[in-house]
Design a protein around this motif. Structure first.
Motif, PDB file in Angstrom:
ATOM      1  N   ALA C 453       0.840  -1.199   0.000  1.00  0.00           N
ATOM      2  CA  ALA C 453       0.000   0.000   0.000  1.00  0.00           C
ATOM      3  C   ALA C 453       0.875   1.249   0.000  1.00  0.00           C
ATOM      4  CB  ALA C 453      -0.910   0.002   1.213  1.00  0.00           C
ATOM      5  N   PRO C 454       0.702   2.078  -1.024  1.00  0.00           N
ATOM      6  CA  PRO C 454       1.542   3.278  -1.095  1.00  0.00           C
ATOM      7  C   PRO C 454       1.116   4.326  -0.070  1.00  0.00           C
ATOM      8  CG  PRO C 454      -0.026   3.247  -2.901  1.00  0.00           C
ATOM      9  CD  PRO C 454      -0.246   1.979  -2.131  1.00  0.00           C
ATOM     10  N   ALA C 455       2.071   5.142   0.359  1.00  0.00           N
ATOM     11  CA  ALA C 455       1.740   6.224   1.289  1.00  0.00           C
ATOM     12  C   ALA C 455       0.882   7.272   0.588  1.00  0.00           C
ATOM     13  CB  ALA C 455       3.018   6.853   1.822  1.00  0.00           C
ATOM     14  N   GLU C 456       1.201   7.489  -0.679  1.00  0.00           N
ATOM     15  CA  GLU C 456       0.475   8.485  -1.463  1.00  0.00           C
ATOM     16  C   GLU C 456      -0.344   7.814  -2.545  1.00  0.00           C
ATOM     17  OE1 GLU C 456       2.751  12.698  -2.002  1.00  0.00           O
ATOM     18  OE2 GLU C 456       3.466  11.004  -3.206  1.00  0.00           O
ATOM     19  N   SER C 457      -1.557   8.297  -2.732  1.00  0.00           N
ATOM     20  CA  SER C 457      -2.327   7.842  -3.883  1.00  0.00           C
ATOM     21  C   SER C 457      -1.797   8.562  -5.115  1.00  0.00           C
ATOM     22  CB  SER C 457      -3.807   8.181  -3.684  1.00  0.00           C
ATOM     23  OG  SER C 457      -3.956   9.600  -3.620  1.00  0.00           O
ATOM     24  N   PHE C 458      -2.280   8.167  -6.271  1.00  0.00           N
ATOM     25  CA  PHE C 458      -1.883   8.865  -7.492  1.00  0.00           C
ATOM     26  C   PHE C 458      -2.237  10.332  -7.381  1.00  0.00           C
ATOM     27  CE2 PHE C 458      -1.239  10.022 -11.792  1.00  0.00           C
ATOM     28  CZ  PHE C 458      -2.283  10.874 -12.110  1.00  0.00           C
ATOM     29  N   ARG C 459      -3.471  10.598  -6.924  1.00  0.00           N
ATOM     30  CA  ARG C 459      -3.899  11.999  -6.939  1.00  0.00           C
ATOM     31  C   ARG C 459      -3.086  12.848  -5.960  1.00  0.00           C
ATOM     32  NH1 ARG C 459     -10.005  12.110  -6.434  1.00  0.00           N
ATOM     33  NH2 ARG C 459      -9.794  10.401  -7.895  1.00  0.00           N
ATOM     34  N   ASP C 460      -2.680  12.218  -4.819  1.00  0.00           N
ATOM     35  CA  ASP C 460      -1.801  12.940  -3.882  1.00  0.00           C
ATOM     36  C   ASP C 460      -0.499  13.297  -4.592  1.00  0.00           C
ATOM     37  OD1 ASP C 460      -2.628  10.741  -1.079  1.00  0.00           O
ATOM     38  OD2 ASP C 460      -3.631  12.559  -1.833  1.00  0.00           O
ATOM     39  N   ALA C 461       0.096  12.307  -5.239  1.00  0.00           N
ATOM     40  CA  ALA C 461       1.388  12.519  -5.890  1.00  0.00           C
ATOM     41  C   ALA C 461       1.259  13.520  -7.033  1.00  0.00           C
ATOM     42  CB  ALA C 461       1.929  11.189  -6.415  1.00  0.00           C
ATOM     43  N   TYR C 462       0.145  13.416  -7.742  1.00  0.00           N
ATOM     44  CA  TYR C 462      -0.047  14.319  -8.882  1.00  0.00           C
ATOM     45  C   TYR C 462      -0.239  15.756  -8.414  1.00  0.00           C
ATOM     46  CZ  TYR C 462      -1.812  16.084 -13.323  1.00  0.00           C
ATOM     47  OH  TYR C 462      -1.984  16.809 -14.474  1.00  0.00           O
ATOM     48  N   ARG C 463      -0.997  15.903  -7.308  1.00  0.00           N
ATOM     49  CA  ARG C 463      -1.183  17.250  -6.754  1.00  0.00           C
ATOM     50  C   ARG C 463       0.152  17.857  -6.376  1.00  0.00           C
ATOM     51  NH1 ARG C 463      -5.704  15.185  -2.915  1.00  0.00           N
ATOM     52  NH2 ARG C 463      -7.526  15.446  -4.244  1.00  0.00           N
ATOM     53  N   ARG C 464       0.960  17.032  -5.722  1.00  0.00           N
ATOM     54  CA  ARG C 464       2.287  17.503  -5.301  1.00  0.00           C
ATOM     55  C   ARG C 464       3.095  17.936  -6.502  1.00  0.00           C
ATOM     56  NH1 ARG C 464       6.410  14.835  -3.958  1.00  0.00           N
ATOM     57  NH2 ARG C 464       5.516  12.753  -4.138  1.00  0.00           N
ATOM     58  N   ARG C 465       2.999  17.162  -7.529  1.00  0.00           N
ATOM     59  CA  ARG C 465       3.749  17.449  -8.756  1.00  0.00           C
ATOM     60  C   ARG C 465       3.304  18.784  -9.342  1.00  0.00           C
ATOM     61  NH1 ARG C 465       3.524  15.666 -14.179  1.00  0.00           N
ATOM     62  NH2 ARG C 465       5.457  14.740 -14.978  1.00  0.00           N
ATOM     63  N   LEU C 466       1.976  19.001  -9.371  1.00  0.00           N
ATOM     64  CA  LEU C 466       1.453  20.248  -9.926  1.00  0.00           C
ATOM     65  C   LEU C 466       1.853  21.435  -9.064  1.00  0.00           C
ATOM     66  CD1 LEU C 466      -2.212  19.435 -11.031  1.00  0.00           C
ATOM     67  CD2 LEU C 466      -0.216  19.779 -12.480  1.00  0.00           C
ATOM     68  N   ASP C 467       1.678  21.244  -7.726  1.00  0.00           N
ATOM     69  CA  ASP C 467       2.037  22.325  -6.817  1.00  0.00           C
ATOM     70  C   ASP C 467       3.498  22.679  -6.993  1.00  0.00           C
ATOM     71  OD1 ASP C 467      -0.110  21.188  -4.062  1.00  0.00           O
ATOM     72  OD2 ASP C 467      -0.506  22.305  -5.911  1.00  0.00           O
ATOM     73  N   GLY C 468       4.307  21.625  -7.135  1.00  0.00           N
ATOM     74  CA  GLY C 468       5.736  21.853  -7.327  1.00  0.00           C
ATOM     75  C   GLY C 468       6.027  22.703  -8.553  1.00  0.00           C
ATOM     76  N   ARG C 469       5.146  22.594  -9.541  1.00  0.00           N
ATOM     77  CA  ARG C 469       5.358  23.375 -10.755  1.00  0.00           C
ATOM     78  C   ARG C 469       4.605  24.683 -10.712  1.00  0.00           C
ATOM     79  NH1 ARG C 469       3.600  19.436 -15.479  1.00  0.00           N
ATOM     80  NH2 ARG C 469       5.345  17.984 -15.565  1.00  0.00           N
ATOM     81  N   GLY C 470       3.794  24.855  -9.684  1.00  0.00           N
ATOM     82  CA  GLY C 470       2.953  26.039  -9.626  1.00  0.00           C
ATOM     83  C   GLY C 470       1.796  25.965 -10.610  1.00  0.00           C
ATOM     84  N   ALA C 471       1.423  24.750 -11.019  1.00  0.00           N
ATOM     85  CA  ALA C 471       0.330  24.623 -11.992  1.00  0.00           C
ATOM     86  C   ALA C 471      -1.012  24.556 -11.271  1.00  0.00           C
ATOM     87  CB  ALA C 471       0.533  23.356 -12.813  1.00  0.00           C
ATOM     88  N   ARG C 472      -2.046  24.865 -11.982  1.00  0.00           N
ATOM     89  CA  ARG C 472      -3.376  24.883 -11.388  1.00  0.00           C
ATOM     90  C   ARG C 472      -4.019  23.506 -11.485  1.00  0.00           C
ATOM     91  NH1 ARG C 472      -8.686  26.908 -12.295  1.00  0.00           N
ATOM     92  NH2 ARG C 472      -8.407  27.247 -14.513  1.00  0.00           N
ATOM     93  N   ARG C 473      -4.659  23.124 -10.409  1.00  0.00           N
ATOM     94  CA  ARG C 473      -5.352  21.850 -10.410  1.00  0.00           C
ATOM     95  C   ARG C 473      -6.755  22.008 -10.977  1.00  0.00           C
ATOM     96  NH1 ARG C 473      -4.605  20.806  -4.223  1.00  0.00           N
ATOM     97  NH2 ARG C 473      -6.500  19.607  -4.545  1.00  0.00           N
ATOM     98  N   VAL C 474      -7.305  20.909 -11.443  1.00  0.00           N
ATOM     99  CA  VAL C 474      -8.684  20.926 -11.966  1.00  0.00           C
ATOM    100  C   VAL C 474      -9.611  20.465 -10.856  1.00  0.00           C
ATOM    101  CG1 VAL C 474     -10.210  20.082 -13.785  1.00  0.00           C
ATOM    102  CG2 VAL C 474      -7.758  20.343 -14.221  1.00  0.00           C
ATOM    103  N   ASP C 475     -10.068  21.445 -10.080  1.00  0.00           N
ATOM    104  CA  ASP C 475     -10.884  21.082  -8.929  1.00  0.00           C
ATOM    105  C   ASP C 475     -12.299  20.717  -9.319  1.00  0.00           C
ATOM    106  OD1 ASP C 475      -9.231  23.325  -6.705  1.00  0.00           O
ATOM    107  OD2 ASP C 475      -9.326  21.138  -6.648  1.00  0.00           O
ATOM    108  N   GLY C 476     -12.848  21.518 -10.203  1.00  0.00           N
ATOM    109  CA  GLY C 476     -14.251  21.312 -10.537  1.00  0.00           C
ATOM    110  C   GLY C 476     -14.424  20.198 -11.550  1.00  0.00           C
ATOM    111  N   ARG C 477     -15.515  20.218 -12.222  1.00  0.00           N
ATOM    112  CA  ARG C 477     -15.792  19.233 -13.251  1.00  0.00           C
ATOM    113  C   ARG C 477     -15.483  19.822 -14.611  1.00  0.00           C
ATOM    114  NH1 ARG C 477     -20.793  15.819 -11.065  1.00  0.00           N
ATOM    115  NH2 ARG C 477     -19.909  15.537  -9.000  1.00  0.00           N
ATOM    116  N   GLY C 478     -15.128  18.977 -15.522  1.00  0.00           N
ATOM    117  CA  GLY C 478     -14.829  19.459 -16.868  1.00  0.00           C
ATOM    118  C   GLY C 478     -13.456  20.096 -16.923  1.00  0.00           C
ATOM    119  N   PRO C 479     -13.011  20.447 -18.096  1.00  0.00           N
ATOM    120  CA  PRO C 479     -11.640  20.937 -18.280  1.00  0.00           C
ATOM    121  C   PRO C 479     -11.475  22.396 -17.871  1.00  0.00           C
ATOM    122  CG  PRO C 479     -12.795  20.867 -20.365  1.00  0.00           C
ATOM    123  CD  PRO C 479     -13.743  20.330 -19.348  1.00  0.00           C
ATOM    124  N   ARG C 480     -10.215  22.751 -17.748  1.00  0.00           N
ATOM    125  CA  ARG C 480      -9.895  24.162 -17.502  1.00  0.00           C
ATOM    126  C   ARG C 480     -10.186  24.941 -18.757  1.00  0.00           C
ATOM    127  NH1 ARG C 480      -4.548  22.406 -15.462  1.00  0.00           N
ATOM    128  NH2 ARG C 480      -3.809  22.794 -17.578  1.00  0.00           N
TER     129      ARG C 480
END
Lengths: 247, 213, 481
Positions: C453-480
């Motif tokens: 069992a990983p400590a981080e899920s994919f979405r946790d790791a992906y969020r971290r990756r985006l934050d690290g780049r200063g990119a915006r996450r897609v919180d709502g539904r549908g595309p940015r």
């Protein structure tokens, strides 16, 4: 092109490296991806067990989450097939569905059919056994299948074979089911495990060092058996191989 | 258990079934055009011989009727056949005349039956054997060994072509025979000679047909 | 037929496929031997099909011919009957198994029949003809070698083409020693077959009647076609004066030219042979004899009316689906507890009695291999899934499973609940004592390790990756944007 990532729930929670590899690979190929965070599960576990009613809200939710994208890419043949081939009775007459279904792709078919990638420039000098997950193979036709008398073709094997040093090992049964089958893995534990062990043994006899597939569900089942039986085989999703090779 | 036969006559069941079938009303679907699949072949006799051997039959080419008679005698002698039925007009009649046997059960003990075939099928080594001219159609399966006589010109490519030449007149029995009887019911081991003939020799007589345009 | 679902107790009674399969699998070497034997037949089928360039076109034609016949079945049945009668056959109609058995018995008893030579007919198995006749003083000898073996062993067949494929030759040797007097220890297949030949030849010679099945019934000519490798159907049908041929309503083929398509597919799919040794076309009895054709419904018209399952009537009884089914190969035909096992058996059994055998639709991993070997392109695995849905709708699932599905559905409808459940699951897998985990997840982890069992899920790791780049996450539904 607005491309959304559709990451299966069990990949998200238990095998995230396949999802991360998918992201790396697509970005390396120049695709800007988005990950709609409202996604949860496509509903396949319920639907496959016969519980269509419980899957319906999840199918409709999928349309809510993924509408508006040009392509939806998923590192799973079975989840992709769920959306393309099994959603119609669940979502009913929804004007969004035909387009979403048409634009939902398994990763390899996205590479081949949309990005027109035939070869990947990379190196993976290991002996690899390709496990052809059933939904991807027979419902999405990611391969031609050993049963049908048609010219051999595929969207997974050529990509693997294009990697320098990668040797695809010849299996005695190239596309026999691993025995996961969703709730089958638990409801018919004995047969499921015998099926999985037989697959692992085939790969081992063929000299594989790594077993790969388009579906993490198959890999979790096979690796679970292999680890318990002390096998040194490694199990990687195709995205992980592609990402590692092209890094 | 209710005995439906006496409670209601057969007419009611027939009507009930046909009504149920009509009521089921599956959507209309057209009968497809079958088309042709045969490919021209340079050596039909050679191909047929290979197909026959693949089903454990024994092909023997003979030039003409004289050679045929000698070949049949040779076969009977090799098999040690004492009781032979021969229904091929070109060859000498055997010791046992079918027409003289009152009952098919009298065929038990026939060592060799030599029968005429009218068609041979390249794709599977089968020979069409209509039996209307035979008093007892069971002869092909009761005899211990079977020999079929076929004009080498009477070969067709596949089953589609075969049925173009088959019609059922009179008593209307005919059978395709592809080699000797066999079974693999015991551990998938192929055993030749199950309940019917233990061997099947096919005499291909004369010249092959001239190739069609 | 009652559609009342079995009670919880009946379901929990666990006399289902999974339990019988587990017993089969428990004998590891035997299960592997059975699996390899059936796979070998599958491989022979592949080689035979591979010699026909138009193989896939033939499958398509066969499926379409069957669909056409279904849409005109009553007319074709009447045409068949007319032509059969014109050739000197007598035609009977049986609505169900009981009527079929009664008709056959009446025909036999009106001729004083004491001994019947019967060739393979799954229809007669389905109707329970043998015990019916035996209870009324008629001896029935099954003359197909595999069928005779299971008859002597008092077992049902485990495969529709190879009824005794579950037997080892030594076991057959013991059986023959006991029942027909072969020498003790004789297990060579050739010798055993010879002994069976002698034994059954006596039965053929003294039988008062022959009963056969029907592979295909030709509407255009009124004939019935019977395909065998052993010649047993012909010995049964052409020696005694009385021939009874039993057929289901779905066996109709319109014309001889259509028959060609099916014959090219049948043996190649069943055994890998290009054709069976004998393909006999019966258009009437022998001289001074009688041919009776019994046309049987027994639930087929009901299946015909079912849009989801009517294509199951295309089945030509080749058994290819069984040979390719990874579950059948590793559980054996008897584990299905049905007249016909394997994928097609699941469909036909459920059609007959939807809730009586609820474990059958679950006896499949839905791999779809059966669909692709089926010579008449029945969408077997989709229909098996449909049966699961019917069972679920009918409330035929253990309460625990239903509740689990409903709970899962609720959780997965909410991102927050899903993420929380995922975190909990991973935390539990990482920290819980082994024994506790393996106990809870028994059916998975008895034989399989759980994924680490990983400590981080994919979405946790992906969020971290985006934050690290200063990119915006897609919180709502549908595309940015």
């Amino acid at each position: 092109m607005k491309v959304a990532l559709f990451i299966p729930c069990y990949v998200d929670q238990l095998w995230p490296q396949a999802g991360l590899a998918t992201v790396e690979l697509l970005e390396r190929l120049g695709v800007e991806v988005e990950y709609p965070e409202e996604q949860t599960c496509c509903g396949q576990p319920m639907a496959n067990a016969g519980f269509a009613r419980e899957a319906e809200p999840l199918a409709r939710r999928f349309l809510d989450v993924f509408e508006g994208f040009d392509a939806i890419v998923c590192p799973s043949g079975s989840c992709t097939s769920m959306v393309r081939n099994h959603y119609a009775p669940l979502v009913g007459v929804d004007p969004r569905y035909p387009s979403i279904a048409h634009h939902t792709y398994e990763l390899c078919e996205f590479l081949v059919d949309v990005l027109h990638v035939e070869r990947l420039a990379g190196r993976f000098p290991l002996r690899v056994g390709l496990h052809q997950s059933c939904h991807g193979l027979r419902e999405l036709r990611l391969g031609s299948g050993s049963e049908r008398m048609v010219p051999r073709s595929g969207k997974v094997e050529p990509l693997l074979a294009s990697l320098a040093g990668l040797e695809l090992v010849p299996l005695a049964r190239p596309d026999e089911c691993c025995g996961f089958g969703g709730t089958f893995a638990v409801a018919e534990e004995a047969v499921s495990c015998m099926m999985g062990r037989d697959r692992v043994a085939d790969h081992a006899r063929a000299g594989a060092e790594v077993v790969t597939a388009t579906d993490v569900s198959c890999l979790m089942h096979l690796s679970g058996l292999a680890r318990r039986d002390g096998s040194p085989l490694r199990f990687m999703h195709v995205a992980e191989i592609f990402a590692e090779a092209t890094a | 258990m209710r005995d439906a036969w006496t409670d209601e006559g057969p007419v009611d069941s027939r009507r009930a079934i046909l009504e149920a079938v009509r009521a089921a009303a599956p959507p209309a679907a057209p009968l497809p055009e079958i088309g042709r699949f045969a490919r021209p072949t340079a050596d039909p006799v050679g191909e047929f011989a290979k197909a026959l051997e693949a089903v454990a039959g024994v092909p023997v080419r003979v030039e003409d009727e004289r050679a045929l008679r000698a070949a049949i005698d040779g076969l009977a002698s090799r098999l040690g056949a004492k009781r032979v039925v021969c229904e091929v007009s070109a060859a000498a009649p055997g010791d046992v005349r079918l027409a003289d046997l009152p009952d098919a059960h009298d065929l038990e003990g026939v060592d060799l039956a030599v029968l005429p075939g009218t068609l041979g099928v390249l794709e599977n080594g089968a020979i069409w054997v209509p039996t209307d001219g035979l008093r007892h159609r069971a002869v092909f399966v009761v005899a211990q060994h079977l020999a079929l006589v076929l004009p080498a010109a009477a070969l067709v490519s596949d089953m589609h072509e075969a049925y173009e030449h088959i019609r059922f007149e009179g008593r209307g029995f005919g059978t395709f025979i592809a080699g000797p009887s066999k079974t693999a019911d015991i551990e998938q081991a192929l055993v030749i000679g199950a309940h019917g003939a233990r061997s099947c020799t096919v005499f291909l007589v004369g010249a092959a047909a001239t190739p069609r345009e | 037929m009652s559609a009342a679902p079995p009670t919880e107790v009946e379901q929990a009674g666990r006399a289902g496929h999974a339990e019988r399969a587990a017993a089969f699998v428990a004998n590891g070497p035997r299960a592997h031997w059975h699996d390899e034997a059936l796979w070998w037949v599958r491989a022979k089928r592949d080689r035979a099909a591979g010699t026909i360039p138009e193989w896939e076109a033939l499958r398509d034609l066969a499926a379409r011919i069957r669909a056409h016949v279904r849409s005109n079945l009553a007319d074709y049945l009447e045409q068949f009957e007319r032509n059969a009668i014109a050739r000197g056959a007598q035609v009977h109609w049986a609505r169900d198994a009981a009527e079929h058995d009664a008709i056959v018995h009446r025909i036999l008893s009106s001729h004083g029949v004491r001994l019947v030579a019967k060739s393979k007919s799954m229809l007669t198995e389905e109707c329970g003809l043998n015990p019916y006749l035996e209870a009324r003083g008629v001896e029935v000898v099954d003359t197909d070698l595999g069928e005779r073996i299971v008859q002597l062993a008092r077992q049902p067949p485990s495969h529709i083409v190879f009824p005794a494929i579950h037997f080892k030759k030594e076991e057959i040797g013991d059986l023959f020693h006991e029942k027909i007097g072969t020498p003790r220890g004789l297990s060579d297949p050739t010798a055993l077959t010879e002994a069976a030949r002698q034994h059954l030849r006596r039965k053929f010679m003294t039988a008062d009647a022959g009963i056969t099945g029907v592979n295909f019934a030709i509407a255009e000519t009124g004939g019935v076609v019977v395909c065998t490798n052993e010649g047993n159907a012909d010995l049964g049908a052409s020696l005694p004066r009385l021939h009874v041929a039993c057929m289901g309503i779905e066996k109709i083929v319109p014309r001889l030219e259509d028959l060609a398509v099916f014959l090219r597919l049948l043996a190649r799919s069943a055994t890998g042979q290009p054709i069976t040794v004998f393909t006999s076309h019966f258009h009437g009895p022998i001289d001074g004899g009688e041919l009776h054709v019994v046309i049987v419904d027994n639930g087929r018209s009901r299946l015909l009316a079912d849009p989801s399952h009517r294509s199951a009537l295309s089945c030509i009884r080749c058994g290819a689906c069984m040979n390719t089914c990874p579950v059948y190969r590793r559980s054996g035909g008897h584990s299905y507890s049905a007249v016909t096992p394997g994928p097609i058996g699941i469909l036909l059994t459920a059609a007959r009695s939807p809730s009586a055998n609820p474990s059958l639709p679950l006896a499949s991993s839905l791999c779809g291999s059966c669909d692709d070997v089926c010579p008449v392109k029945i969408d077997l695995h989709s229909q098996i899934l449909e049966l699961r849905q019917r069972l679920a709708r009918a409330g035929v699932a253990p309460l625990g499973k239903r509740l689990a599905m409903q709970l899962a559905s609720r959780v997965l409808r909410s991102r927050a609940l899903y993420e929380a459940a995922g975190r909990m699951l991973r935390a539990m897998l990482r920290s819980a004592p082994r024994g506790l985990v393996e106990n809870r997840w028994n059916a998975w982890s008895r034989q399989r390790a759980l994924p680490p069992a990983p400590a981080e899920s994919f979405r946790d790791a992906y969020r971290r990756r985006l934050d690290g780049r200063g990119a915006r996450r897609v919180d709502g539904r549908g595309p940015r944007g």
